[in-house]
Design a protein around this motif. Sequence first.
Motif, PDB file in Angstrom:
ATOM      1  N   TRP A   1       0.836  -1.210   0.000  1.00 16.11           N
ATOM      2  CA  TRP A   1       0.000   0.000   0.000  1.00 16.11           C
ATOM      3  C   TRP A   1       0.869   1.257   0.000  1.00 16.11           C
ATOM      4  O   TRP A   1       0.635   2.188  -0.766  1.00 16.11           O
ATOM      5  N   GLU A   2       1.868   1.264   0.886  1.00 10.06           N
ATOM      6  CA  GLU A   2       2.750   2.433   0.942  1.00 10.06           C
ATOM      7  C   GLU A   2       3.533   2.578  -0.361  1.00 10.06           C
ATOM      8  O   GLU A   2       3.724   3.692  -0.865  1.00 10.06           O
ATOM      9  N   ARG A   3       3.980   1.458  -0.894  1.00  8.72           N
ATOM     10  CA  ARG A   3       4.746   1.496  -2.138  1.00  8.72           C
ATOM     11  C   ARG A   3       3.939   2.160  -3.256  1.00  8.72           C
ATOM     12  O   ARG A   3       4.433   3.053  -3.951  1.00  8.72           O
ATOM     13  N   ASP A   4       2.682   1.747  -3.410  1.00  6.55           N
ATOM     14  CA  ASP A   4       1.853   2.326  -4.460  1.00  6.55           C
ATOM     15  C   ASP A   4       1.543   3.796  -4.190  1.00  6.55           C
ATOM     16  O   ASP A   4       1.519   4.615  -5.105  1.00  6.55           O
TER      17      ASP A   4
ATOM     18  N   LEU B   1       0.201   9.063   4.689  1.00  5.21           N
ATOM     19  CA  LEU B   1       1.513   9.616   4.384  1.00  5.21           C
ATOM     20  C   LEU B   1       1.483  11.102   4.061  1.00  5.21           C
ATOM     21  O   LEU B   1       2.392  11.850   4.439  1.00  5.21           O
ATOM     22  N   PHE B   2       0.438  11.550   3.362  1.00  6.92           N
ATOM     23  CA  PHE B   2       0.469  12.896   2.776  1.00  6.92           C
ATOM     24  C   PHE B   2      -0.686  13.802   3.200  1.00  6.92           C
ATOM     25  O   PHE B   2      -0.777  14.948   2.752  1.00  6.92           O
ATOM     26  N   ASP B   3      -1.580  13.298   4.070  1.00  4.94           N
ATOM     27  CA  ASP B   3      -2.704  14.105   4.571  1.00  4.94           C
ATOM     28  C   ASP B   3      -3.583  14.677   3.463  1.00  4.94           C
ATOM     29  O   ASP B   3      -4.152  15.770   3.597  1.00  4.94           O
TER      30      ASP B   3
ATOM     31  N   ALA C   1      -3.918   1.450  -1.118  1.00  8.30           N
ATOM     32  CA  ALA C   1      -3.025   2.529  -1.539  1.00  8.30           C
ATOM     33  C   ALA C   1      -3.629   3.888  -1.213  1.00  8.30           C
ATOM     34  O   ALA C   1      -2.912   4.813  -0.802  1.00  8.30           O
ATOM     35  N   ARG C   2      -4.935   4.015  -1.368  1.00 12.42           N
ATOM     36  CA  ARG C   2      -5.590   5.287  -1.044  1.00 12.42           C
ATOM     37  C   ARG C   2      -5.526   5.552   0.463  1.00 12.42           C
ATOM     38  O   ARG C   2      -5.323   6.695   0.897  1.00 12.42           O
TER      39      ARG C   2
ATOM     40  N   VAL D   1       9.535  -5.041 -11.903  1.00 10.58           N
ATOM     41  CA  VAL D   1      10.011  -6.300 -11.325  1.00 10.58           C
ATOM     42  C   VAL D   1       9.598  -6.406  -9.858  1.00 10.58           C
ATOM     43  O   VAL D   1       9.110  -7.452  -9.410  1.00 10.58           O
ATOM     44  N   VAL D   2       9.750  -5.326  -9.101  1.00 13.18           N
ATOM     45  CA  VAL D   2       9.409  -5.354  -7.674  1.00 13.18           C
ATOM     46  C   VAL D   2       7.911  -5.534  -7.460  1.00 13.18           C
ATOM     47  O   VAL D   2       7.473  -6.346  -6.639  1.00 13.18           O
ATOM     48  N   THR D   3       7.092  -4.797  -8.205  1.00 14.21           N
ATOM     49  CA  THR D   3       5.645  -4.826  -7.945  1.00 14.21           C
ATOM     50  C   THR D   3       4.955  -6.061  -8.514  1.00 14.21           C
ATOM     51  O   THR D   3       3.872  -6.430  -8.052  1.00 14.21           O
ATOM     52  N   ARG D   4       5.570  -6.733  -9.499  1.00 10.35           N
ATOM     53  CA  ARG D   4       4.904  -7.897 -10.109  1.00 10.35           C
ATOM     54  C   ARG D   4       5.519  -9.232  -9.707  1.00 10.35           C
ATOM     55  O   ARG D   4       5.001 -10.286 -10.085  1.00 10.35           O
TER      56      ARG D   4
END
Length: 313
Positions: A84-87, A127-129, A120-121, A266-269
């Motif tokens: 979630w944070e990654r996206d 993270l960003f308010d 992710a939302r 590569v990381v996300t899939r």
Amino acid sequence: MYLVLMMVSDLVISGHGVDEKSLVTLLGKWDPLERESFRKKTPHLFSEDHERHFQRWDDQYVRLLKHEFVRFKNAVVLWSMHPWERDARLVKEALKKGPNAYGVLIEVSCTRSSEELLGARKAYHSLFDHSIEEDVASHIHGIERKLLVALLSAYRYEGTKVKDDTAKSEAKILSNAIKNAHKKPISEDDEVTRILATRSKLHLQAVYKHYKEISGKNLDEDLDDLRFKEAVQCLCTPQTYFSKVLNAALRIDVDKNTKKSLTRVVVTRADIDMKDIKAEYHNLYGVSLPQKVEEVARGSYKDFLLNLIVRGG
């Protein structure tokens, strides 16, 4: 000696990581005269200051070398994050970079499950308010804003039921919209946006099939608008989409942002559909994805990518 110098030069400017072990082995053994020889015989890395009698690094290559060393670190950090944070961070970075990075917004909104996109939302809030939708709407002022907000706001049905008659009807709607795009751009057609942003992926794959039966071509082939084309590919043929992104990223002569796509994909899939992506990559380009990475990437970065690719099956 000259071949050794060229080897070090290639390690430095490969564009896909640095072979750290080779650099340590070679450079660590050189005395001052050998290092001076390296500087003098690699004019694309160093320029001679004739007035003060020394060789100075080209600032561009200093920045490039720093960037190459950081690729492995970035890959490890991205892999370690909660998805979630990654996206959420990928979306934030894409918004900062501007239009050339908006494909990442399409990627996140269209290749994640409904729960993953909702997560992710939530992470973006934390993270960003702000909400993702709020930031997309306030940062993007072009014609793609409506589509991007709709896609990132989606919570799609993920069951197996598909009404084939509805899919066929919506394929006709898309066909007519594309035929009349010279009168009304696709980006202004609310029905097209509704279909892409609300229908389940299985339903859209049925629409995709019926569209080809109607027009004789794939839906994404007939779309001229880049964002709509990317959305259709991500929703209906994600393995093909990711294979094309990887192939572009593995070229030596592309910009650094395009090269960064290699790490992202590569990381996300790796834990999702890497096996299917590898099969499609080989089908499209006649070479295996691991082999291509082996040829192009360097050092710990290469080893890490290959580990994730193999992990994916």
